[in-house]
Write an enzyme that holds these catalytic residues in place. Sequence first.
Site, short mmCIF file in Angstrom:
data_model
loop_
_atom_site.label_atom_id
_atom_site.label_comp_id
_atom_site.label_asym_id
_atom_site.label_seq_id
_atom_site.Cartn_x
_atom_site.Cartn_y
_atom_site.Cartn_z
N CYS A 1 0.63 -1.16 0.09
CA CYS A 1 0.04 0.17 0.30
C CYS A 1 0.93 0.89 -0.32
O CYS A 1 1.72 1.26 0.83
CB CYS A 1 -0.92 -0.01 1.21
SG CYS A 1 -2.23 -1.07 0.91
N GLN A 2 0.80 2.31 -0.63
CA GLN A 2 1.85 4.02 -1.27
C GLN A 2 1.06 4.34 0.50
O GLN A 2 2.27 4.96 1.05
CB GLN A 2 0.72 4.45 -1.85
CG GLN A 2 2.05 5.20 -2.01
CD GLN A 2 0.91 6.35 -3.26
OE1 GLN A 2 -0.07 5.97 -4.19
NE2 GLN A 2 2.21 7.11 -4.01
#
Length: 141
Positions: free
Chosen positions: A52-53
Amino acid sequence: MQSIKEIQDEIIDEFSMFEDWEERYQYMIDLGKDLPLIDEQFKTEDNIIKGCQSKVWVHAELKNNALEFTADSDAIITKGIIAILIRAFSNQHPKDIIEANTDFIDKIGLKEHLSPTRANGLVSMIKQIKMYAIAYQTQLS
């Protein structure tokens, strides 16, 4: 207790009430605000979703043979996404989570309206929830 499929169908119905994606994003943000937050002690590296960013923490506990998930994110849209997943899979038996279909994500059009990095994060969140279920199912067997 509602089945995962029944909850997913409810989510599909709710999203179908909105005419455009701006309204759906706002709804996701609202869902994120109501997310049962993870206890600060579980905001650890072990509970961060890889891929996940933004930062997303998910914690699972087995209670009465059902997995209870709590989560948090430092991004409002991502928090809404994890809120949808927690709603669908929390308080369910690990075996049911493992076997659950996730096509409701496609039916609400979520994946196609996310940036590639958020779509990858969504896949990582689902994968982690299923991994928790596999780990706890092993303990129950």
